[in-house]
Design a protein around this motif. Sequence first.
Motif, PDB file in Angstrom:
ATOM      1  N   PHE A  88       3.449  10.421  29.006  1.00 15.34           N
ATOM      2  CA  PHE A  88       3.686   9.319  28.164  1.00 15.34           C
ATOM      3  C   PHE A  88       4.834   9.048  27.354  1.00 15.34           C
ATOM      4  O   PHE A  88       5.421   8.161  26.687  1.00 15.34           O
ATOM      5  N   ILE A  91       5.216  10.338  24.447  1.00 19.30           N
ATOM      6  CA  ILE A  91       4.787   9.950  23.022  1.00 19.30           C
ATOM      7  C   ILE A  91       4.462  11.355  22.289  1.00 19.30           C
ATOM      8  O   ILE A  91       3.720  12.355  22.655  1.00 19.30           O
ATOM      9  N   PHE A 140      -1.193  10.623  19.096  1.00 17.31           N
ATOM     10  CA  PHE A 140      -2.515  10.393  19.810  1.00 17.31           C
ATOM     11  C   PHE A 140      -3.705  10.326  19.035  1.00 17.31           C
ATOM     12  O   PHE A 140      -3.505  11.409  18.217  1.00 17.31           O
ATOM     13  N   LYS A 178      -6.544   1.605  15.057  1.00 11.82           N
ATOM     14  CA  LYS A 178      -5.567   0.703  15.890  1.00 11.82           C
ATOM     15  C   LYS A 178      -5.436  -0.351  15.195  1.00 11.82           C
ATOM     16  O   LYS A 178      -4.220  -0.960  15.015  1.00 11.82           O
ATOM     17  N   SER A 219      -1.316   5.918  19.557  1.00  8.48           N
ATOM     18  CA  SER A 219      -2.030   5.424  20.797  1.00  8.48           C
ATOM     19  C   SER A 219      -3.307   6.050  20.775  1.00  8.48           C
ATOM     20  O   SER A 219      -3.674   7.236  20.700  1.00  8.48           O
ATOM     21  N   TRP A 252      -7.372   6.383  22.086  1.00 11.94           N
ATOM     22  CA  TRP A 252      -8.336   6.689  23.229  1.00 11.94           C
ATOM     23  C   TRP A 252      -9.790   6.658  22.515  1.00 11.94           C
ATOM     24  O   TRP A 252      -9.935   7.650  21.986  1.00 11.94           O
ATOM     25  N   TYR A 309      -6.641  -0.623  23.069  1.00 11.92           N
ATOM     26  CA  TYR A 309      -6.361   1.119  23.188  1.00 11.92           C
ATOM     27  C   TYR A 309      -7.287   1.333  24.603  1.00 11.92           C
ATOM     28  O   TYR A 309      -7.965   0.146  25.097  1.00 11.92           O
ATOM     29  N   HIS A 366      -2.990   3.241  30.504  1.00 13.28           N
ATOM     30  CA  HIS A 366      -2.006   3.383  29.281  1.00 13.28           C
ATOM     31  C   HIS A 366      -1.113   2.447  29.250  1.00 13.28           C
ATOM     32  O   HIS A 366      -0.673   1.854  28.090  1.00 13.28           O
ATOM     33  N   LYS A 416      -1.422  -3.266  28.033  1.00 13.54           N
ATOM     34  CA  LYS A 416      -1.442  -3.928  26.481  1.00 13.54           C
ATOM     35  C   LYS A 416      -2.739  -4.694  26.235  1.00 13.54           C
ATOM     36  O   LYS A 416      -2.894  -5.604  26.840  1.00 13.54           O
TER      37      LYS A 416
END
Lengths: 341, 610
Positions: free
Chosen positions: A41, A43, A48, A84, A91, A93, A119, A191, A194
């Motif tokens: 990703f 990132i 994360f 978030k 990111s 999860w 998310y 991922h 959106k």
Amino acid sequence: MADAAVNLTQKDFATDQDVRWCPGCGDYSILANVQRVMPEFGIPRENFVFISGIGCSSRFPYYMNTYGMHTIHGRAPAFAAGVKASRPELSVWVVTGDGDGLSIGGNHLLHAIRRNIDYQILLFNNRVYGLTKGQYSPTSRIGMKTKSTPDGSIDYPVDPIKFALGASATFVARTVDVDAKHLQQTLRRAHEHKGTAFVEILQNCPVFNDNEWIEVENKKTRSEAALVLEDGQPLVTGSKGQRRGIRIENGIPSVVKLGDEEDPVAAGVAVHNERHDSPAYAFALASLERPNFPIPIGVFRSVERPAYDEMLSNQVTQAIEKRGEGDLHALLHSGDTWTVE
Amino acid sequence: MPNKKTEELEGVAIRFTGDSGDGMQLTGTKFTESTALAGNDLATLPDYPAEIRAPAGTLAGVSGFQIHFSSKEISTPADQPDVLVAFNPAALRANIDDVRPGGMVIVNTDAFNDKALARAGYDEDPLPALRDRVKLVEIPLTRLNREALKDLNLSYRDADRSKNFFALGIMFWLYHRSMDPTLRWLESRFKGDIREANVRVLNAGYAFAETTEMFPVSYVIPSAKIQPGTYRNITGNTALAWGIAAAGTLNDCPVFLGAYPITPASDILHELARYRQFGVRTFQAEDEIAAISTAIGASFAGMLGVTTTSGPGFVLKQEALGLAVMTELPLVVVDVQRGGPSTGMPTKIEQGDLLMALYGRNSDCPVAILAPSSPGDCFHIMIEAFSLAVKYMTPVVVLSDGYLANSAEPWLIPDIASLRRSPVKHHTEISNFQPYERNPETLARPWAVPGTKGLEHRIGGLGKDEITGNVSYDPRNNERMIELRAEKVARIANDIPPIEVNGQDQGGLLLVGWGSTHGAIYAAVKEARENGLNVSNIHLRHLNPFPSNLADVLSRFDQILVPELNQGQLSRILRAEFLLPAVPMIKQQGQPFQISEILERIRAMLREEN
């Protein structure tokens, strides 16, 4: 957020903690595959955040070398919403299970999905309570005998996919713990999406509910037991001599036998479309259950809609543009005041 | 103009009462604004039913708003109103017994018909009997109001809606209040016939009072001698919301409020939702549990997380609050207490949640507890709460209540420069980072937030290793961590000012109060001391930990009385902590203490002593 200079490997996402799931648990495979796709990703690892509730699946954050929080039973989607909504650049999860997410936490799951918070929610569904040692769960099949249902369960189960669709999910997918390729591909899709990406992962509990998903885990039975969803492709399953298609008429699915060379579209088989505005088609797919139908695997639905956290940030930006940065002095002196000399 | 007499009074308490749809809260609020601008000291108490629209004309639907204003210092809305304005028989019946003997009662005679009398439970017209007991002023309010609006194109129903402003006009004349703030408000709020109607009846009421022989005297209440400065009128809920917004600005860290609507705390959410320009993010959660969970999530992400609720919601938050204790994150939880238990009396007043705040979670799970003592103090206590939460990395519970939430007082607007600033600095030092390594002075762990490179770590509710924070089931480590968390909260006492005694600093009777009872206790002690009684009081803003000199102060007095709107929760703690014979004074009727009740108890205790 993606940063080309970020070069991470699967190992970078492993922690120094001993992984303590039972031998043979499906969670091992899920953990390995999540750690494998993370570096793709681009990132930075520090961006994360993994958030979980309570249960076997919820130990997950301890094994991910990112920021993480192991919260309380059922509430992970709410904790993650706080993360978030205040830091949309992260990111986030959510890791949950069928008991955590659909029993004690059903309310939070519903509202997280409805708000379309940007998310990923990974729901490990093994259709049993593992950490409390083997009671039936809200996804357990009717009649299932467990410690708390010695005469068989008399609870009708809830289906995670139908639940998510009912909550107006913008992204709904199902994958399988041991199918590395499909699991990774589904995580990538989740991922990219959106908004709330809801992923049900069929996961085996070898101790309390072994082989619940064996038909779709086992490579031999899989081609007939699973219906792999691919956008733009007809709903066809089975190999030579056993080809079947799914027709959907007025929202009601039925199985069509297909010849090896037969054109499925001409035979009335539905063509998969993730982007139907109405969730009715995805709902019809979600009603496909064994043994009468193959189990759909893949992305049921993927539609675009503004995400909650994005809209919240916009409101903050617009408020500052319109009213100027908050001025405490002006606030305290707003309205009627009087001065005593 | 008739030549009317003017009398000067020190103070007056007026209670506006009517049906819950009659606009009594608005009438009271508008009268309060003008009174504040007149420079009087004042206190108000709204009292309204939980039902939005209870059946019209019934006792259950009566709504009231009391305002006490004076040229002297006052600290409560007064035990008994001097003036009662009753819009209907039910309002009269529900309130008449509270009126000071010889007081004034203004009634809308048009509402005293047979049907309305029956609905209020009157067998006969109560007015004739009242004429001897009180100064009864009988005004055909409905008719006068309709008359004033007859050339406007309004139905009777619409016209009648403005009769509260006719009455307000009367009261403005009677007490020499300016109508300007209300007129300005009407200008900004309404247009067309509705604005015209309200402006017109306000003026008509004023003119009526000026000309009628019913009011031979009008009253002047000189302005109070109060501390110089700029003032405004403020309710506890508004002050509390502003304190939250201020904490974000002063600490240079955005605020995140997770909240679920609940009486009487919802106004805080409404108020803060308007302050996005302060960077405030409000989140109306799906339930009380999600509300606190989102706030904790925001704290983990580096924001100032806060959640606001009332008793039944606070119960639901306890498990998550325990997680915030375990993960040692800064968090502020506001409980605007209300009458209980269970759903109880949502719009009524109680201080019943102290023990829940202290002990409501599984295991030993300490949090800091603060309680504001006046509406204006709600502002300052929020700034303090955030400051302590961040400095000590701990949840802080703020116990407000329905009385502070809705009552108003003139508030000296603080100079922004004088407010405590504690800019948030998240941990960024990578070398030797350990998630649970503590500051040796405060025992706070580092606040390392997502997005900070090299500090990735996991926290959660499982038992934690003392340094690494990794999951640990080690028996000694577990006990050590429980002790450390307790010690950390105890050390907050280093940041708490010593308690100051009002009165003499030893001997005689000491009253110990907390929260919204301050005004009544203070006024009772003041009056008792003026009468030569040997009584003092302290008021606790910090309930966990206590100010460090509390044990010493308590030990210097012969008797200790603890007035509380519960069954003696603070007195129980004081007895347990200090082994002192603290005596509870209990009231749990959904109403605040009256000064006279406390005064009577003071007298009784001092009599027993002699």
